[in-house]
Design an enzyme around this catalytic site. Sequence first.
Site, PDB file in Angstrom:
ATOM      1  N   VAL A 116      39.052  46.488  43.779  1.00 53.91           N
ATOM      2  CA  VAL A 116      39.688  47.636  43.122  1.00 53.91           C
ATOM      3  C   VAL A 116      38.696  48.308  42.172  1.00 53.91           C
ATOM      4  O   VAL A 116      38.533  49.534  42.182  1.00 53.91           O
ATOM      5  CB  VAL A 116      40.952  47.189  42.355  1.00 53.91           C
ATOM      6  CG1 VAL A 116      41.553  48.350  41.570  1.00 53.91           C
ATOM      7  CG2 VAL A 116      41.978  46.590  43.311  1.00 53.91           C
ATOM      8  N   GLU A 133      29.079  37.369  44.359  1.00 52.94           N
ATOM      9  CA  GLU A 133      29.210  35.977  43.926  1.00 52.94           C
ATOM     10  C   GLU A 133      28.341  35.038  44.758  1.00 52.94           C
ATOM     11  O   GLU A 133      27.798  34.074  44.246  1.00 52.94           O
ATOM     12  CB  GLU A 133      30.688  35.558  43.988  1.00 52.94           C
ATOM     13  CG  GLU A 133      31.504  36.261  42.907  1.00 52.94           C
ATOM     14  CD  GLU A 133      33.008  36.146  43.088  1.00 52.94           C
ATOM     15  OE1 GLU A 133      33.560  36.939  43.868  1.00 52.94           O
ATOM     16  OE2 GLU A 133      33.616  35.273  42.462  1.00 52.94           O
ATOM     17  N   HIS A 141      36.899  42.534  36.274  1.00 51.34           N
ATOM     18  CA  HIS A 141      36.819  42.110  37.679  1.00 51.34           C
ATOM     19  C   HIS A 141      38.205  42.327  38.288  1.00 51.34           C
ATOM     20  O   HIS A 141      39.138  41.572  38.015  1.00 51.34           O
ATOM     21  CB  HIS A 141      36.413  40.626  37.746  1.00 51.34           C
ATOM     22  CG  HIS A 141      36.404  40.068  39.140  1.00 51.34           C
ATOM     23  ND1 HIS A 141      35.251  39.685  39.792  1.00 51.34           N
ATOM     24  CD2 HIS A 141      37.405  39.836  40.019  1.00 51.34           C
ATOM     25  CE1 HIS A 141      35.547  39.249  41.003  1.00 51.34           C
ATOM     26  NE2 HIS A 141      36.850  39.326  41.164  1.00 51.34           N
ATOM     27  N   ARG A 164      30.795  26.783  45.867  1.00 53.70           N
ATOM     28  CA  ARG A 164      31.645  27.352  44.828  1.00 53.70           C
ATOM     29  C   ARG A 164      32.707  26.292  44.485  1.00 53.70           C
ATOM     30  O   ARG A 164      33.413  25.808  45.366  1.00 53.70           O
ATOM     31  CB  ARG A 164      32.341  28.601  45.352  1.00 53.70           C
ATOM     32  CG  ARG A 164      33.336  29.124  44.352  1.00 53.70           C
ATOM     33  CD  ARG A 164      34.109  30.285  44.899  1.00 53.70           C
ATOM     34  NE  ARG A 164      34.974  30.796  43.862  1.00 53.70           N
ATOM     35  CZ  ARG A 164      36.213  31.230  44.091  1.00 53.70           C
ATOM     36  NH1 ARG A 164      36.711  31.214  45.290  1.00 53.70           N
ATOM     37  NH2 ARG A 164      36.929  31.691  43.093  1.00 53.70           N
ATOM     38  N   GLY A 177      42.831  38.920  42.830  1.00 53.82           N
ATOM     39  CA  GLY A 177      42.917  38.299  41.507  1.00 53.82           C
ATOM     40  C   GLY A 177      42.149  39.204  40.555  1.00 53.82           C
ATOM     41  O   GLY A 177      41.239  39.910  40.986  1.00 53.82           O
ATOM     42  N   HIS A 234      36.548  33.325  37.775  1.00 57.03           N
ATOM     43  CA  HIS A 234      35.667  34.420  38.221  1.00 57.03           C
ATOM     44  C   HIS A 234      34.354  34.424  37.426  1.00 57.03           C
ATOM     45  O   HIS A 234      33.681  35.452  37.339  1.00 57.03           O
ATOM     46  CB  HIS A 234      36.309  35.818  37.996  1.00 57.03           C
ATOM     47  CG  HIS A 234      37.488  36.122  38.864  1.00 57.03           C
ATOM     48  ND1 HIS A 234      38.558  36.843  38.404  1.00 57.03           N
ATOM     49  CD2 HIS A 234      37.750  35.840  40.155  1.00 57.03           C
ATOM     50  CE1 HIS A 234      39.452  36.978  39.380  1.00 57.03           C
ATOM     51  NE2 HIS A 234      38.975  36.378  40.446  1.00 57.03           N
ATOM     52  N   ASP A 253      47.987  46.032  47.907  1.00 52.03           N
ATOM     53  CA  ASP A 253      46.714  46.710  48.188  1.00 52.03           C
ATOM     54  C   ASP A 253      46.691  48.060  47.467  1.00 52.03           C
ATOM     55  O   ASP A 253      47.552  48.915  47.702  1.00 52.03           O
ATOM     56  CB  ASP A 253      46.556  46.895  49.707  1.00 52.03           C
ATOM     57  CG  ASP A 253      45.139  47.326  50.056  1.00 52.03           C
ATOM     58  OD1 ASP A 253      44.606  48.242  49.389  1.00 52.03           O
ATOM     59  OD2 ASP A 253      44.560  46.752  50.985  1.00 52.03           O
ATOM     60  N   ARG A 307      50.033  38.121  41.200  1.00 52.24           N
ATOM     61  CA  ARG A 307      50.310  37.326  39.999  1.00 52.24           C
ATOM     62  C   ARG A 307      50.739  38.223  38.844  1.00 52.24           C
ATOM     63  O   ARG A 307      50.202  39.323  38.676  1.00 52.24           O
ATOM     64  CB  ARG A 307      49.066  36.547  39.565  1.00 52.24           C
ATOM     65  CG  ARG A 307      48.618  35.509  40.556  1.00 52.24           C
ATOM     66  CD  ARG A 307      47.451  34.693  40.001  1.00 52.24           C
ATOM     67  NE  ARG A 307      46.731  34.074  41.089  1.00 52.24           N
ATOM     68  CZ  ARG A 307      45.416  34.175  41.278  1.00 52.24           C
ATOM     69  NH1 ARG A 307      44.656  34.818  40.420  1.00 52.24           N
ATOM     70  NH2 ARG A 307      44.856  33.584  42.305  1.00 52.24           N
ATOM     71  N   GLU A 347      35.490  48.439  42.137  1.00 50.70           N
ATOM     72  CA  GLU A 347      34.363  49.136  42.765  1.00 50.70           C
ATOM     73  C   GLU A 347      34.801  50.372  43.541  1.00 50.70           C
ATOM     74  O   GLU A 347      34.026  51.315  43.705  1.00 50.70           O
ATOM     75  CB  GLU A 347      33.642  48.187  43.736  1.00 50.70           C
ATOM     76  CG  GLU A 347      32.895  47.076  43.036  1.00 50.70           C
ATOM     77  CD  GLU A 347      32.469  45.964  43.991  1.00 50.70           C
ATOM     78  OE1 GLU A 347      32.232  46.239  45.183  1.00 50.70           O
ATOM     79  OE2 GLU A 347      32.382  44.806  43.536  1.00 50.70           O
ATOM     80  N   ARG A 372      44.929  50.596  47.815  1.00 54.45           N
ATOM     81  CA  ARG A 372      44.833  51.784  48.686  1.00 54.45           C
ATOM     82  C   ARG A 372      46.223  52.264  49.093  1.00 54.45           C
ATOM     83  O   ARG A 372      46.525  53.452  49.064  1.00 54.45           O
ATOM     84  CB  ARG A 372      44.027  51.447  49.956  1.00 54.45           C
ATOM     85  CG  ARG A 372      42.553  51.369  49.725  1.00 54.45           C
ATOM     86  CD  ARG A 372      41.858  50.679  50.857  1.00 54.45           C
ATOM     87  NE  ARG A 372      42.174  49.247  50.851  1.00 54.45           N
ATOM     88  CZ  ARG A 372      41.450  48.313  51.436  1.00 54.45           C
ATOM     89  NH1 ARG A 372      40.393  48.649  52.118  1.00 54.45           N
ATOM     90  NH2 ARG A 372      41.780  47.041  51.363  1.00 54.45           N
ATOM     91  N   ASN A 432      32.057  28.423  50.396  1.00 51.08           N
ATOM     92  CA  ASN A 432      33.244  28.637  49.582  1.00 51.08           C
ATOM     93  C   ASN A 432      34.416  28.077  50.390  1.00 51.08           C
ATOM     94  O   ASN A 432      34.920  28.725  51.300  1.00 51.08           O
ATOM     95  CB  ASN A 432      33.405  30.144  49.327  1.00 51.08           C
ATOM     96  CG  ASN A 432      34.586  30.457  48.435  1.00 51.08           C
ATOM     97  OD1 ASN A 432      35.399  29.584  48.128  1.00 51.08           O
ATOM     98  ND2 ASN A 432      34.705  31.706  48.044  1.00 51.08           N
TER      99      ASN A 432
HETATM  100  P1  ADP Z   1      39.600  39.051  46.376  1.00 56.63           P
HETATM  101  O1  ADP Z   1      38.158  38.605  46.496  1.00 56.63           O
HETATM  102  O2  ADP Z   1      40.239  38.750  45.076  1.00 56.63           O
HETATM  103  O3  ADP Z   1      40.461  38.758  47.552  1.00 56.63           O
HETATM  104  P2  ADP Z   1      38.505  41.744  46.514  1.00 56.63           P
HETATM  105  O4  ADP Z   1      37.589  41.808  45.352  1.00 56.63           O
HETATM  106  O5  ADP Z   1      37.928  41.758  47.881  1.00 56.63           O
HETATM  107  O6  ADP Z   1      39.572  40.614  46.342  1.00 56.63           O
HETATM  108  O7  ADP Z   1      39.511  42.989  46.375  1.00 56.63           O
HETATM  109  C1  ADP Z   1      40.528  43.177  47.317  1.00 56.63           C
HETATM  110  C2  ADP Z   1      41.382  44.347  46.873  1.00 56.63           C
HETATM  111  O8  ADP Z   1      40.557  45.482  46.636  1.00 56.63           O
HETATM  112  C3  ADP Z   1      42.396  44.813  47.911  1.00 56.63           C
HETATM  113  O9  ADP Z   1      43.596  44.097  47.800  1.00 56.63           O
HETATM  114  C4  ADP Z   1      42.588  46.265  47.536  1.00 56.63           C
HETATM  115  O10 ADP Z   1      43.656  46.359  46.611  1.00 56.63           O
HETATM  116  C5  ADP Z   1      41.331  46.656  46.815  1.00 56.63           C
HETATM  117  N1  ADP Z   1      40.537  47.646  47.529  1.00 56.63           N
HETATM  118  C6  ADP Z   1      39.604  47.452  48.475  1.00 56.63           C
HETATM  119  N2  ADP Z   1      39.094  48.632  48.891  1.00 56.63           N
HETATM  120  C7  ADP Z   1      39.698  49.599  48.179  1.00 56.63           C
HETATM  121  C8  ADP Z   1      39.624  51.033  48.139  1.00 56.63           C
HETATM  122  N3  ADP Z   1      38.805  51.702  48.918  1.00 56.63           N
HETATM  123  N4  ADP Z   1      40.407  51.673  47.255  1.00 56.63           N
HETATM  124  C9  ADP Z   1      41.256  51.001  46.453  1.00 56.63           C
HETATM  125  N5  ADP Z   1      41.377  49.670  46.453  1.00 56.63           N
HETATM  126  C10 ADP Z   1      40.629  48.973  47.294  1.00 56.63           C
END
Ligand code: ADP
Length: 401
Positions: free
Chosen positions: A333, A386, A210, A93, A214, A182, A284, A243, A335, A286, A10
């Site tokens: 987010v 992915e 998803h 990818r 993003g 995605h 983020d 975004r 998951e 969290r 990727n």
């Molecule tokens: P990308 O691949 O688009 O960079 P991810 O699918 O890895 O993103 O998601 C990243 C985002 O997931 C982080 O910016 C955060 O907001 C969120 N995230 C990760 N772990 C947690 C958690 N335990 N609780 C809430 N949000 C989380």
Amino acid sequence: MSSSRVLVLNSGSSSVKYQLLDMSDSSRLAVGLVERIGEETSRLRHTPLATGASREWTGPIADHEAALKAVAEELAKDGLGLDSPELAAIGHRVVHGGKHFTEPTVIDDAVLAEIERLIPVAPLHNPANLTGIRTARHLRPDLPQVAVFDTAFHTTMPESAARYAIDTETADAHRIRRYGFHGTSHAYVSRAAAELLGRAPEEVNVIVLHLGNGASASAVRGGKCVDTSMGLTPLEGLVMGTRSGDLDPAVIFHLARVGGMSIDEIDTLLNKKSGLIGLCGDNDMREIRRRIDDGDERAQLAFDIYIHRLKKYIGAYYAVLGRVDAVVFTAGVGENAAPVREAAVAGLEGLGLAVDGALNAARSDEPRLVSPEYARVKVAVVPTDEELEIATQTYALVGRH
Ligand code: ADP
């Protein structure tokens, strides 16, 4: 010796993420990342899964060719070198495949030329993907290389969903339509959701959310995408980390005419300084939840706007599909953030949707249902993968020889 390994690459503008998988059992052999390519402080982090002991290296890595050579050296130290006869293919990818690429495709010069032709609609992504492909071909010219497109899964969208309601000649002249992104994740997750429901993908209708940095939603009928929230670019649709997602296009005219901003400034504003970070200063989830727990009103409003948009898409795709078997959450987010799942589904009991508090709060890395028994429409959490999907599609195309 049978060739069952696939290297998944990727390639971003200044980074390369990679995973080496063994497709005889879909296991991971090594994962890693090269960051800050072209800087003095490039960083390579490599983890062979046999030991799980990561190795890190910091220093100048001039370009993608040097990055891939460094990766090859690390792999070789673990007996997993790129010259191994067990390596069956490299899967890349590729973000934008336009209308043309509806399937994973073995890369030749004509394919490269077509990916290059798509640069005007994916100026940030396709050039980096192309660099990765050229470098890998240079290192292993004899090895099959496969492009797996982020847009491919969405090429089944009907014209009624894929076209914007603008002048047809203008749209066609500039290849303006909704492509969606995605797709690899939406494909993998919608299939895994059908499996979780114990039914064939052809039989189930799902809404996939998803939600990473993003974020995109898709409506999948019988395994085929019929609508998705991202459009010509990944800017459309849901509220994302940085975004804006959907807005009145006239906001752009207003910012230019009244706000005196240039097109590039507006582009940066909407792609990098909007969404959650623009609304509350954090992207983020969290951190946003932490601030909400401390009574922060800006964080609460950002969360509410995020959820409101999500709910609108659930409703819209419910209507598009007519019958929905499951709403499926995935990515960082989706998951991990139980409050997002709970809030997105709250009040939708009339549509047959509900989450079970305890199931939703329980942490797990496995695909799972978080809705109560009685829910007519299941709510599921399915961790996306992915890289595995890219490796699977690559191997299906070139493996088993
Ligand atoms: P990308 O691949 O688009 O960079 P991810 O699918 O890895 O993103 O998601 C990243 C985002 O997931 C982080 O910016 C955060 O907001 C969120 N995230 C990760 N772990 C947690 C958690 N335990 N609780 C809430 N949000 C989380």
